[in-house]
Structures are given as C-alpha cells and as structure tokens.
Scaffold this motif. Sequence first.
Motif, PDB file in Angstrom:
ATOM      1  N   LEU A  62      26.638  58.663  41.471  1.00 20.87           N
ATOM      2  CA  LEU A  62      27.739  58.314  40.621  1.00 20.87           C
ATOM      3  C   LEU A  62      27.296  57.220  39.671  1.00 20.87           C
ATOM      4  CD1 LEU A  62      30.692  58.536  40.119  1.00 20.87           C
ATOM      5  CD2 LEU A  62      31.256  56.794  41.809  1.00 20.87           C
ATOM      6  N   GLU A  63      26.892  56.084  40.093  1.00 18.17           N
ATOM      7  CA  GLU A  63      26.398  55.161  39.227  1.00 18.17           C
ATOM      8  C   GLU A  63      25.432  55.430  38.291  1.00 18.17           C
ATOM      9  OE1 GLU A  63      28.245  52.522  38.946  1.00 18.17           O
ATOM     10  OE2 GLU A  63      29.329  53.191  40.665  1.00 18.17           O
ATOM     11  N   ARG A  64      24.530  56.116  38.526  1.00 15.05           N
ATOM     12  CA  ARG A  64      23.374  56.791  37.657  1.00 15.05           C
ATOM     13  C   ARG A  64      24.191  57.421  36.586  1.00 15.05           C
ATOM     14  NH1 ARG A  64      18.905  60.776  38.277  1.00 15.05           N
ATOM     15  NH2 ARG A  64      20.002  61.449  40.213  1.00 15.05           N
ATOM     16  N   VAL A  65      25.163  58.339  36.891  1.00 14.42           N
ATOM     17  CA  VAL A  65      25.995  59.206  35.763  1.00 14.42           C
ATOM     18  C   VAL A  65      26.740  58.240  34.941  1.00 14.42           C
ATOM     19  CG1 VAL A  65      27.749  61.174  35.459  1.00 14.42           C
ATOM     20  CG2 VAL A  65      25.940  61.238  37.382  1.00 14.42           C
ATOM     21  N   ALA A  67      25.941  55.227  34.176  1.00 15.72           N
ATOM     22  CA  ALA A  67      25.024  54.689  33.309  1.00 15.72           C
ATOM     23  C   ALA A  67      24.472  55.651  32.228  1.00 15.72           C
ATOM     24  CB  ALA A  67      23.726  54.109  34.047  1.00 15.72           C
ATOM     25  N   TRP A  68      24.528  56.817  32.408  1.00 16.67           N
ATOM     26  CA  TRP A  68      24.142  57.870  31.183  1.00 16.67           C
ATOM     27  C   TRP A  68      25.233  57.835  30.415  1.00 16.67           C
ATOM     28  CZ3 TRP A  68      22.437  62.147  35.169  1.00 16.67           C
ATOM     29  CH2 TRP A  68      21.345  62.035  35.807  1.00 16.67           C
ATOM     30  N   LEU A  69      26.566  57.955  30.854  1.00 18.30           N
ATOM     31  CA  LEU A  69      27.593  58.053  29.909  1.00 18.30           C
ATOM     32  C   LEU A  69      27.869  56.560  29.110  1.00 18.30           C
ATOM     33  CD1 LEU A  69      30.218  59.791  32.280  1.00 18.30           C
ATOM     34  CD2 LEU A  69      28.525  61.071  30.703  1.00 18.30           C
ATOM     35  N   LYS A  70      27.571  55.645  29.780  1.00 15.11           N
ATOM     36  CA  LYS A  70      27.782  54.212  29.150  1.00 15.11           C
ATOM     37  C   LYS A  70      26.563  54.170  27.954  1.00 15.11           C
ATOM     38  CE  LYS A  70      28.043  49.292  30.082  1.00 15.11           C
ATOM     39  NZ  LYS A  70      27.889  48.385  31.023  1.00 15.11           N
ATOM     40  N   ALA A  71      25.433  55.057  28.296  1.00 12.80           N
ATOM     41  CA  ALA A  71      24.426  54.787  26.984  1.00 12.80           C
ATOM     42  C   ALA A  71      24.423  55.869  26.060  1.00 12.80           C
ATOM     43  CB  ALA A  71      23.118  54.907  27.871  1.00 12.80           C
ATOM     44  N   LYS A  72      25.740  56.395  26.146  1.00 11.63           N
ATOM     45  CA  LYS A  72      26.131  57.578  25.472  1.00 11.63           C
ATOM     46  C   LYS A  72      25.067  58.704  25.483  1.00 11.63           C
ATOM     47  CE  LYS A  72      29.640  55.231  23.591  1.00 11.63           C
ATOM     48  NZ  LYS A  72      30.924  55.463  24.165  1.00 11.63           N
ATOM     49  N   PRO A 173      19.971  71.932  25.578  1.00 16.61           N
ATOM     50  CA  PRO A 173      18.496  71.366  25.833  1.00 16.61           C
ATOM     51  C   PRO A 173      18.429  70.084  26.091  1.00 16.61           C
ATOM     52  CG  PRO A 173      18.825  73.023  23.693  1.00 16.61           C
ATOM     53  CD  PRO A 173      20.140  72.559  24.308  1.00 16.61           C
ATOM     54  N   ASN A 174      19.137  69.139  25.562  1.00 15.89           N
ATOM     55  CA  ASN A 174      18.882  67.690  25.630  1.00 15.89           C
ATOM     56  C   ASN A 174      19.797  67.020  26.675  1.00 15.89           C
ATOM     57  OD1 ASN A 174      16.787  67.876  23.572  1.00 15.89           O
ATOM     58  ND2 ASN A 174      18.391  67.801  21.989  1.00 15.89           N
ATOM     59  N   ALA A 175      20.599  67.948  27.053  1.00 15.15           N
ATOM     60  CA  ALA A 175      21.603  67.336  28.073  1.00 15.15           C
ATOM     61  C   ALA A 175      20.952  66.953  29.528  1.00 15.15           C
ATOM     62  CB  ALA A 175      22.760  68.197  28.147  1.00 15.15           C
ATOM     63  N   LYS A 176      21.607  66.217  30.112  1.00 14.69           N
ATOM     64  CA  LYS A 176      21.678  65.980  31.749  1.00 14.69           C
ATOM     65  C   LYS A 176      22.801  66.731  32.345  1.00 14.69           C
ATOM     66  CE  LYS A 176      18.664  62.077  31.721  1.00 14.69           C
ATOM     67  NZ  LYS A 176      17.540  62.047  32.044  1.00 14.69           N
ATOM     68  N   VAL A 177      22.550  67.506  33.380  1.00  6.54           N
ATOM     69  CA  VAL A 177      23.369  68.381  34.124  1.00  6.54           C
ATOM     70  C   VAL A 177      23.568  67.703  35.484  1.00  6.54           C
ATOM     71  CG1 VAL A 177      23.622  70.617  35.034  1.00  6.54           C
ATOM     72  CG2 VAL A 177      22.572  70.351  33.232  1.00  6.54           C
ATOM     73  N   VAL A 178      25.178  67.568  35.448  1.00  2.00           N
ATOM     74  CA  VAL A 178      25.691  66.971  36.700  1.00  2.00           C
ATOM     75  C   VAL A 178      26.538  68.182  37.366  1.00  2.00           C
ATOM     76  CG1 VAL A 178      27.191  65.147  37.670  1.00  2.00           C
ATOM     77  CG2 VAL A 178      25.889  64.674  35.750  1.00  2.00           C
ATOM     78  N   ASP A 200      20.136  67.611  37.500  1.00  2.00           N
ATOM     79  CA  ASP A 200      19.902  66.102  37.267  1.00  2.00           C
ATOM     80  C   ASP A 200      20.576  65.110  38.492  1.00  2.00           C
ATOM     81  OD1 ASP A 200      17.816  66.390  35.063  1.00  2.00           O
ATOM     82  OD2 ASP A 200      19.630  67.094  34.016  1.00  2.00           O
ATOM     83  N   ALA A 201      21.865  65.439  38.600  1.00  2.00           N
ATOM     84  CA  ALA A 201      22.560  64.460  39.623  1.00  2.00           C
ATOM     85  C   ALA A 201      23.898  65.231  40.065  1.00  2.00           C
ATOM     86  CB  ALA A 201      23.401  63.534  38.779  1.00  2.00           C
ATOM     87  N   VAL A 202      24.223  64.925  41.444  1.00  2.00           N
ATOM     88  CA  VAL A 202      25.359  65.560  41.955  1.00  2.00           C
ATOM     89  C   VAL A 202      26.225  64.590  42.320  1.00  2.00           C
ATOM     90  CG1 VAL A 202      26.197  66.777  44.122  1.00  2.00           C
ATOM     91  CG2 VAL A 202      23.813  67.298  43.203  1.00  2.00           C
ATOM     92  N   ILE A 203      27.586  64.896  41.891  1.00  2.00           N
ATOM     93  CA  ILE A 203      28.780  63.684  42.192  1.00  2.00           C
ATOM     94  C   ILE A 203      29.768  64.406  43.282  1.00  2.00           C
ATOM     95  CG2 ILE A 203      30.834  62.639  41.433  1.00  2.00           C
ATOM     96  CD1 ILE A 203      29.391  62.414  38.675  1.00  2.00           C
TER      97      ILE A 203
END
Length: 556
Positions: A62-65, A67-72, A173-178, A200-203
């Motif tokens: 969760l916190e990693r995701v 952080a990604w969103l916060k970094a736009k 192509p440039n996206a992180k997948v959750v 890339d991540a699981v919530i």
Amino acid sequence: MSKIIALKENNCKSCLKCVRNCPTKAITFESGSPEIIEEECLSCGRCYLFCPQSAKEVRSDLERVRAWLKAKEEVVISVAPSYPIVWPNFSKLKQALLEVGFSAVEETAQGAAVVSSQYVGLMREQSMTNIIETCCPVIVRLIGTKYPSLISQLSPIASPMIIHGRMLKEKYPNAKVVFLSPCVAKQNEALDERFTGSVDAVISMPEMDEWLLDTELYDEEAIEPQENIARLYPISGGIIKTIDNFSGYKRLAVEGIERCQTALQSIENGHLKGFFFEMNACLGGCLGGPYLYAYKENEWLAQTRILKAEEAGKIDYQDCSLPVSAKWQDDHVDQPEFSEAAIDEVLQSMGKADYSRQLNCGACGYDTCREKAIAVLLGKSDPKHCLPYALENAESISNLIIEHTPNGIIVLDAFRKVKEINPSAIKLLKLQNFSVKGFDIQSILPSGQISDVLDHLDGVKYFIEEYPDAGKVIEHAVIPVKEENASFIILMDLTEKMQQEEKLKQLRRDTIASTQKVIDKQMRVVQEIASLLGETTAETKVVLTNLNKTIEGESE
C-alpha cells in the motif's frame, strides 16, 4: 519464495489455532513461538485469518503504491471480479480510484475471458488426462508441494491476474500495474519470477476500502453488463459457467482446501480421468477469500449482483497475441522417514505409550497423536503442546499438592458452603468422622472473624484465631475467586510455632531471672570487698601517721 505472512511475536499466545487451520502444517514451534516454514507454506492466509490475537500480518504494498501516486507516476489498477462483495457499483468505485490518482481502472475479468478461451482450446486438443485450472495460486502451490506427480495435469495457462497485467502493460507501456485483491496468495504470485513484469504491486480489498472510507460508494445500482468479460470467476463453479463446450471432458467444481486435497488424492490414485477441474482453496470461491472474511454477510448478495450482470454479457472466445502460458514446477519438500521405535518413544514421552491414551483430539493442530509425534521429530511441534496431557499433568500435580500439603484448604461456593476440603483441613479441624461438604463454613470453622472477612472480601485477607476446643491456633488466608463466584481458605497451623515461641519466651524470662541473681550476688561480693578495703585503708593511714611523727621527733 518471498515471505508474505510474518509473526508479531508480542501478540502470540501460543494458542495453536494457526497450526489447527494450516492445511500443510507449515508452522514450527521449535523456537518457542510459531514460525512459518516458507518452502511448505501455500500462502492461503488461513493462519492470518483465524489468529484470534492478530499475531500474523501480511506483506503490504500500500505505501509503495501511495508513493507512486504522490510522485505523479502513471499507475493503473486491475480490479478482481470479487469487488461486488465490498463495492456494489463499479462505476462509482472506478471514479473514486481515478480521484485518488490512478491513471486507469479496469476489471481483471477481461483477463479471465482470455483464460476461459485458452481452456476451451486445451479441451479441443484432448491431450491432457485431466485439466486442473490454474487460477487459484494456492491450489497450484499445493500441487507443486504435495502432489508433484499431478503437475502435468495443471493447465499450462497463467491466471487472469497475470494475463490482465500483461494486457495492461501492453496498453499502458510506461505504467505501474496494481492488482486489487481478495487473496493473500496473489502477493506471492505477483512476486513469482516466472511472471516478472506482469504485476508491480498488490493491494488488498480491505486496505482499499479503508483508503476510500470517506467516499460514497455504497448504493445498490446494478453492475453494468459488458461483453467479452468473465465476471463469474469469483463464485463457486464460475469458471465452468463461462465455458460452453467441454469437448468430451466432464466438469467438476471443488472448493475448500481439504476437499481439494481429497480430490487430488483420488486423481493421483487414478480414480478420476477425463475431467476439467475447477478447484478453489476458499469455500465460496474467491468471494470467500481471506481478505473478504469481514464482508462475509455480503457474499450471497454479491453472487446475485455478479450473476445479474453476467446474464446480459457474453464471452467472445478469441486468440490472444500476448504470452498466456505458464510452466509449473516441482516444489516438493522431502521429509525424513522415522522408525516406529522413534515415533513410539515420542508418544511415550507425551504419556501416550498405551494406544487407549492416544485421543487424536486435534487440539495440538495435528489430526492424530501419531502425526503429532512425527511433527515433534521434525522439529515442528513441542511435545508439551498436548492439551489432554497438559490438563492431566496439571490436574495430577494439583491433586498431589492439595492432597499432601500440610496446610488445610477449604473451597467455598457463592453461598459459603463447603465445596471441597482437603485431608489436612479435616485432620486440623478434627472432622474425620463425617463428611462436611455442603456445610456452612461457620459450622466447621467457628471463628468470630470469618463472617466479617467474607463480607468484605475484595482481596486476600489474613487473620489469626485460637480454637480452644481443637487446641489449635490457626492463621487463615481467605482468597476470593471472582471468576467462579467462590472463595477458598488456607489454614496454617500455628499451634506448634506458638508453643515454641512461648517456650522461647519462658526461656528468656528464666535466663533473665538467673542473670539477675548472679548480678545481685556479684554486687554483694563487691560491697563486702569494698567494706574490707575501707577498714584496712584506715588502719594503714593511722600507722603511717604515727611513723611520720616518730621520724620528725628524732630529727629535732
């Protein structure tokens, strides 16, 4: 295999509920507290789900995701088809996810449609003895670790999560997948080296529900129908419902790990052939996932929502240009073999040498005492973790103490009637000739203080009383047992001690008297000596005076 479930040691009370609920007994107490044996763990999440002390925690992205969103960064999310058990309306959920920063929101059921299409192709080939679908990572892991001979019967197709992740990677192509998950095991699947780069991540759904807590998402609008999507996957038998043509394969849906293990054993024994198996580790399918237990009351309503939406949609089976295959591996862990003599030795150490004492109660987490003994030999279990043995041992020691303590013990009920009395109390109060159980305490303990003490008993109280009729001096410790609405009295015989103290006091008095006599005698002797010294001193003075006069006269 990555560590998905960890122990919070301070919370653990060694209640063994995790062992009882672990289907592969992948938990050891060798170090005194439970530790998960990673190579045997299925990541089913049952130890996490059923732990009453919240002593298990699951790895979180969760916190990693955040952080990604916060970094736009560009982050897209794949929503598992179990979502209706938490959020009734996908449109509102999608809008909320977009508002918190996700670039795109799509349903994993799109990947599920591709998977169903691949299953149809496999059945048309007619090359597999049985086809065991591979959407549930717990079942795939179970076969890899416990039934490696059946790996060839696992469908060589990746799960909807992995395939949809690849679809999203191609589209963005440039996206992180959750992945938004109802399942603990999806954490491991996402980290599996065979599927690197797919997700890339699981919530978890509860994490997301808490994140969106202040968002209005909970009206009862129907889920919108959509073509070429397989929303039926999370319900029991849902995968089978998405397939029209089984090409001669019989279909069978099995849910629950224990039932799946029974089915797998039958397949291994050659009793079942020509089946398409839909196997799900969770009762109720993915709607019964470990993350969704708190939403259990919504399960039937969620099934209704899913079925209603699916009635209007259809799956258009078609080829997929993306990689969809998966290669499964043998993860079997060889266990040492133990002789019957070694097993019997452990059983004997637990007080179970006689077969009649092998209760097979399962309280320790193992179905039989023999399995428990093998677990002890494997270093997984502590021989002391046997409830009947512990109770029997504790009761035996307790009885020994009560029966043989020199102190009297009387147990009273809420009405101050005698419930139990030990031999020392009977002897101390001279009650050998009749049973006093049920008697009021004052009828056998005629103390002037006992009634007042019991009336105001808010903690341990002590008092001493003499009983002339019994010829005893007794110290009483009166102890409340509030949970049982009872109390008990410990009687400590001080008679001999008091007699000894009295003898000691008399000895002191006699010693003081004797000493005083000696001192008086010595004083008299001193006085007599002083008197004699006085007389001789006077005589000496007279003689010296006369001598002095004589000497003076001669000198003249």
